[in-house]
Design a protein around this motif. Structure first.
Motif, PDB file in Angstrom:
ATOM      1  N   THR A  29       8.468 -26.086 -11.727  1.00  0.00           N
ATOM      2  CA  THR A  29       7.594 -24.916 -11.691  1.00  0.00           C
ATOM      3  C   THR A  29       6.171 -25.381 -11.443  1.00  0.00           C
ATOM      4  O   THR A  29       5.804 -26.495 -11.815  1.00  0.00           O
ATOM      5  CB  THR A  29       7.632 -24.115 -13.010  1.00  0.00           C
ATOM      6  N   MET A  30       5.383 -24.513 -10.805  1.00  0.00           N
ATOM      7  CA  MET A  30       3.969 -24.787 -10.598  1.00  0.00           C
ATOM      8  C   MET A  30       3.217 -23.508 -10.936  1.00  0.00           C
ATOM      9  O   MET A  30       3.404 -22.480 -10.281  1.00  0.00           O
ATOM     10  CB  MET A  30       3.664 -25.194  -9.163  1.00  0.00           C
ATOM     11  N   ILE A  31       2.396 -23.547 -11.965  1.00  0.00           N
ATOM     12  CA  ILE A  31       1.637 -22.383 -12.394  1.00  0.00           C
ATOM     13  C   ILE A  31       0.296 -22.395 -11.673  1.00  0.00           C
ATOM     14  O   ILE A  31      -0.487 -23.327 -11.822  1.00  0.00           O
ATOM     15  CB  ILE A  31       1.439 -22.396 -13.918  1.00  0.00           C
ATOM     16  N   ALA A  32       0.048 -21.346 -10.886  1.00  0.00           N
ATOM     17  CA  ALA A  32      -1.206 -21.242 -10.136  1.00  0.00           C
ATOM     18  C   ALA A  32      -1.573 -19.775  -9.939  1.00  0.00           C
ATOM     19  O   ALA A  32      -1.891 -19.346  -8.838  1.00  0.00           O
ATOM     20  CB  ALA A  32      -1.083 -21.955  -8.796  1.00  0.00           C
ATOM     21  N   GLY A  33      -1.488 -18.980 -11.006  1.00  0.00           N
ATOM     22  CA  GLY A  33      -1.831 -17.564 -10.907  1.00  0.00           C
ATOM     23  C   GLY A  33      -0.911 -16.839  -9.945  1.00  0.00           C
ATOM     24  O   GLY A  33       0.307 -16.945 -10.041  1.00  0.00           O
ATOM     25  N   ASN A  34      -1.483 -16.113  -8.989  1.00  0.00           N
ATOM     26  CA  ASN A  34      -0.678 -15.385  -8.002  1.00  0.00           C
ATOM     27  C   ASN A  34       0.018 -16.302  -7.018  1.00  0.00           C
ATOM     28  O   ASN A  34       0.901 -15.874  -6.286  1.00  0.00           O
ATOM     29  CB  ASN A  34      -1.552 -14.384  -7.237  1.00  0.00           C
ATOM     30  N   ASN A  35      -0.361 -17.563  -6.977  1.00  0.00           N
ATOM     31  CA  ASN A  35       0.247 -18.538  -6.065  1.00  0.00           C
ATOM     32  C   ASN A  35       1.274 -19.418  -6.768  1.00  0.00           C
ATOM     33  O   ASN A  35       1.624 -20.477  -6.250  1.00  0.00           O
ATOM     34  CB  ASN A  35      -0.833 -19.406  -5.422  1.00  0.00           C
ATOM     35  N   SER A  36       1.740 -18.987  -7.938  1.00  0.00           N
ATOM     36  CA  SER A  36       2.724 -19.774  -8.679  1.00  0.00           C
ATOM     37  C   SER A  36       4.020 -19.879  -7.884  1.00  0.00           C
ATOM     38  O   SER A  36       4.364 -18.986  -7.112  1.00  0.00           O
ATOM     39  CB  SER A  36       2.998 -19.132 -10.034  1.00  0.00           C
ATOM     40  N   MET A  37       4.737 -20.994  -8.094  1.00  0.00           N
ATOM     41  CA  MET A  37       5.974 -21.245  -7.361  1.00  0.00           C
ATOM     42  C   MET A  37       7.021 -21.843  -8.280  1.00  0.00           C
ATOM     43  O   MET A  37       6.701 -22.412  -9.325  1.00  0.00           O
ATOM     44  CB  MET A  37       5.730 -22.223  -6.216  1.00  0.00           C
ATOM     45  N   ALA A  38       8.274 -21.719  -7.855  1.00  0.00           N
ATOM     46  CA  ALA A  38       9.388 -22.330  -8.564  1.00  0.00           C
ATOM     47  C   ALA A  38      10.310 -22.978  -7.536  1.00  0.00           C
ATOM     48  O   ALA A  38      10.502 -22.442  -6.445  1.00  0.00           O
ATOM     49  CB  ALA A  38      10.147 -21.285  -9.367  1.00  0.00           C
ATOM     50  N   ASN A  39      10.866 -24.118  -7.903  1.00  0.00           N
ATOM     51  CA  ASN A  39      11.842 -24.802  -7.059  1.00  0.00           C
ATOM     52  C   ASN A  39      13.215 -24.455  -7.626  1.00  0.00           C
ATOM     53  O   ASN A  39      13.579 -24.897  -8.707  1.00  0.00           O
ATOM     54  CB  ASN A  39      11.606 -26.306  -7.087  1.00  0.00           C
ATOM     55  N   VAL A  40      13.966 -23.645  -6.886  1.00  0.00           N
ATOM     56  CA  VAL A  40      15.295 -23.215  -7.313  1.00  0.00           C
ATOM     57  C   VAL A  40      16.306 -23.747  -6.310  1.00  0.00           C
ATOM     58  O   VAL A  40      16.265 -23.384  -5.134  1.00  0.00           O
ATOM     59  CB  VAL A  40      15.378 -21.675  -7.401  1.00  0.00           C
ATOM     60  N   ASP A  41      17.179 -24.604  -6.782  1.00  0.00           N
ATOM     61  CA  ASP A  41      18.204 -25.219  -5.930  1.00  0.00           C
ATOM     62  C   ASP A  41      17.597 -25.878  -4.691  1.00  0.00           C
ATOM     63  O   ASP A  41      18.188 -25.860  -3.611  1.00  0.00           O
ATOM     64  CB  ASP A  41      19.257 -24.193  -5.518  1.00  0.00           C
ATOM     65  N   GLY A  42      16.394 -26.409  -4.814  1.00  0.00           N
ATOM     66  CA  GLY A  42      15.741 -27.100  -3.706  1.00  0.00           C
ATOM     67  C   GLY A  42      14.899 -26.207  -2.815  1.00  0.00           C
ATOM     68  O   GLY A  42      14.221 -26.692  -1.923  1.00  0.00           O
ATOM     69  N   ALA A  43      14.922 -24.896  -3.053  1.00  0.00           N
ATOM     70  CA  ALA A  43      14.117 -23.956  -2.264  1.00  0.00           C
ATOM     71  C   ALA A  43      12.853 -23.612  -3.038  1.00  0.00           C
ATOM     72  O   ALA A  43      12.909 -23.308  -4.233  1.00  0.00           O
ATOM     73  CB  ALA A  43      14.913 -22.688  -1.969  1.00  0.00           C
ATOM     74  N   ILE A  44      11.711 -23.654  -2.368  1.00  0.00           N
ATOM     75  CA  ILE A  44      10.439 -23.310  -2.996  1.00  0.00           C
ATOM     76  C   ILE A  44      10.236 -21.804  -2.852  1.00  0.00           C
ATOM     77  O   ILE A  44      10.184 -21.275  -1.745  1.00  0.00           O
ATOM     78  CB  ILE A  44       9.265 -24.071  -2.341  1.00  0.00           C
ATOM     79  N   ILE A  45      10.116 -21.118  -3.990  1.00  0.00           N
ATOM     80  CA  ILE A  45       9.985 -19.659  -4.018  1.00  0.00           C
ATOM     81  C   ILE A  45       8.635 -19.320  -4.626  1.00  0.00           C
ATOM     82  O   ILE A  45       8.286 -19.813  -5.704  1.00  0.00           O
ATOM     83  CB  ILE A  45      11.101 -19.017  -4.880  1.00  0.00           C
ATOM     84  N   LYS A  46       7.869 -18.452  -3.953  1.00  0.00           N
ATOM     85  CA  LYS A  46       6.592 -17.971  -4.479  1.00  0.00           C
ATOM     86  C   LYS A  46       6.820 -16.671  -5.239  1.00  0.00           C
ATOM     87  O   LYS A  46       7.816 -15.983  -5.013  1.00  0.00           O
ATOM     88  CB  LYS A  46       5.605 -17.717  -3.342  1.00  0.00           C
ATOM     89  N   VAL A  47       5.894 -16.340  -6.126  1.00  0.00           N
ATOM     90  CA  VAL A  47       5.982 -15.087  -6.872  1.00  0.00           C
ATOM     91  C   VAL A  47       6.057 -13.935  -5.871  1.00  0.00           C
ATOM     92  O   VAL A  47       5.278 -13.860  -4.931  1.00  0.00           O
ATOM     93  CB  VAL A  47       4.770 -14.913  -7.824  1.00  0.00           C
ATOM     94  N   GLY A  48       7.043 -13.053  -6.064  1.00  0.00           N
ATOM     95  CA  GLY A  48       7.244 -11.912  -5.175  1.00  0.00           C
ATOM     96  C   GLY A  48       8.308 -12.152  -4.115  1.00  0.00           C
ATOM     97  O   GLY A  48       8.798 -11.202  -3.508  1.00  0.00           O
ATOM     98  N   GLU A  49       8.689 -13.401  -3.873  1.00  0.00           N
ATOM     99  CA  GLU A  49       9.725 -13.700  -2.879  1.00  0.00           C
ATOM    100  C   GLU A  49      11.106 -13.601  -3.507  1.00  0.00           C
ATOM    101  O   GLU A  49      11.259 -13.628  -4.728  1.00  0.00           O
ATOM    102  CB  GLU A  49       9.514 -15.095  -2.285  1.00  0.00           C
ATOM    103  N   GLU A  50      12.114 -13.486  -2.668  1.00  0.00           N
ATOM    104  CA  GLU A  50      13.495 -13.324  -3.135  1.00  0.00           C
ATOM    105  C   GLU A  50      14.345 -14.525  -2.777  1.00  0.00           C
ATOM    106  O   GLU A  50      14.101 -15.210  -1.784  1.00  0.00           O
ATOM    107  CB  GLU A  50      14.133 -12.099  -2.481  1.00  0.00           C
ATOM    108  N   ILE A  51      15.360 -14.750  -3.619  1.00  0.00           N
ATOM    109  CA  ILE A  51      16.406 -15.718  -3.325  1.00  0.00           C
ATOM    110  C   ILE A  51      17.715 -15.092  -3.802  1.00  0.00           C
ATOM    111  O   ILE A  51      17.851 -14.741  -4.976  1.00  0.00           O
ATOM    112  CB  ILE A  51      16.148 -17.090  -3.979  1.00  0.00           C
ATOM    113  N   GLN A  52      18.625 -14.860  -2.873  1.00  0.00           N
ATOM    114  CA  GLN A  52      19.928 -14.259  -3.132  1.00  0.00           C
ATOM    115  C   GLN A  52      19.813 -12.948  -3.907  1.00  0.00           C
ATOM    116  O   GLN A  52      20.561 -12.683  -4.832  1.00  0.00           O
ATOM    117  CB  GLN A  52      20.847 -15.244  -3.839  1.00  0.00           C
ATOM    118  N   GLY A  53      18.831 -12.136  -3.549  1.00  0.00           N
ATOM    119  CA  GLY A  53      18.660 -10.825  -4.166  1.00  0.00           C
ATOM    120  C   GLY A  53      17.833 -10.825  -5.442  1.00  0.00           C
ATOM    121  O   GLY A  53      17.529  -9.766  -5.988  1.00  0.00           O
ATOM    122  N   TYR A  54      17.459 -11.985  -5.946  1.00  0.00           N
ATOM    123  CA  TYR A  54      16.645 -12.096  -7.154  1.00  0.00           C
ATOM    124  C   TYR A  54      15.191 -12.300  -6.745  1.00  0.00           C
ATOM    125  O   TYR A  54      14.883 -13.205  -5.984  1.00  0.00           O
ATOM    126  CB  TYR A  54      17.104 -13.270  -8.021  1.00  0.00           C
TER     127      TYR A  54
END
Length: 114
Positions: free
Chosen positions: A61-86
Motif C-alpha cells: 500500500t502507498m498512502i498519498a491522500g487522493n493519490n493513494s494506491m494498492a498493489n493487488v495481485d501485482g496490479a497497481i490500483i489507484k483510489v477510485g479504480e476497479e479490479i474485477q468489479g471491486y
C-alpha cells in the motif's frame, strides 16, 4: 616555506567551514508517517464479511491522500479504480478497502491465504 604551511592549513580546515554552510534544514521529515494516517479510525467493525470467489493478495500500500494506491495481485490500483468489479475506496496503512455492490471488503497485508 611559510606559504606552504598556510596552504596546508587551508586545505585541512576548508572542509570544516564549507560543510557547515551547505547543511540545509528540512521543512518536513520525509520518513514521518502522515498525521491523517495516524489519526484515521482503524475500527473495521462496520465492514461486513463477504464470501469471495475472488481471492486477492494485497502486496503493498502507498498512502498519498487522493493519490493513494494498492498493489493487488501485482496490479497497481489507484483510489477510485476497479479490479474485477471491486472499487478501491480507501487505502490505510497495511490495508485497502474495496467496495462491490455496497459491501465493503478490507484486504490486509498480513492476511494469509489458506
Amino acid at each position: 616555506m611559510r606559504i606552504l604551511k598556510f596552504f596546508m592549513l587551508y586545505i585541512l580546515l576548508y572542509p570544516l567551514f564549507s560543510v557547515a554552510d551547505s547543511v540545509v534544514d528540512l521543512e518536513f521529515d520525509p520518513f514521518r508517517i502522515p498525521t491523517f494516517a495516524i489519526q484515521r479510525d482503524r475500527d473495521s467493525a462496520s465492514l461486513t464479511p463477504q464470501a469471495l470467489a475472488w481471492k486477492p493478495e494485497l502486496r503493498a500500500t502507498m498512502i498519498a491522500g487522493n493519490n493513494s494506491m494498492a498493489n493487488v495481485d501485482g496490479a497497481i490500483i489507484k483510489v477510485g479504480e476497479e479490479i474485477q468489479g471491486y472499487t478501491l475506496l480507501e487505502v490505510r496503512m497495511g490495508a485497502a478497502i474495496f467496495i462491490k455492490d455496497g459491501n465493503p471488503v478490507e484486504l490486509t497485508l498480513d492476511a494469509k491465504e489458506s
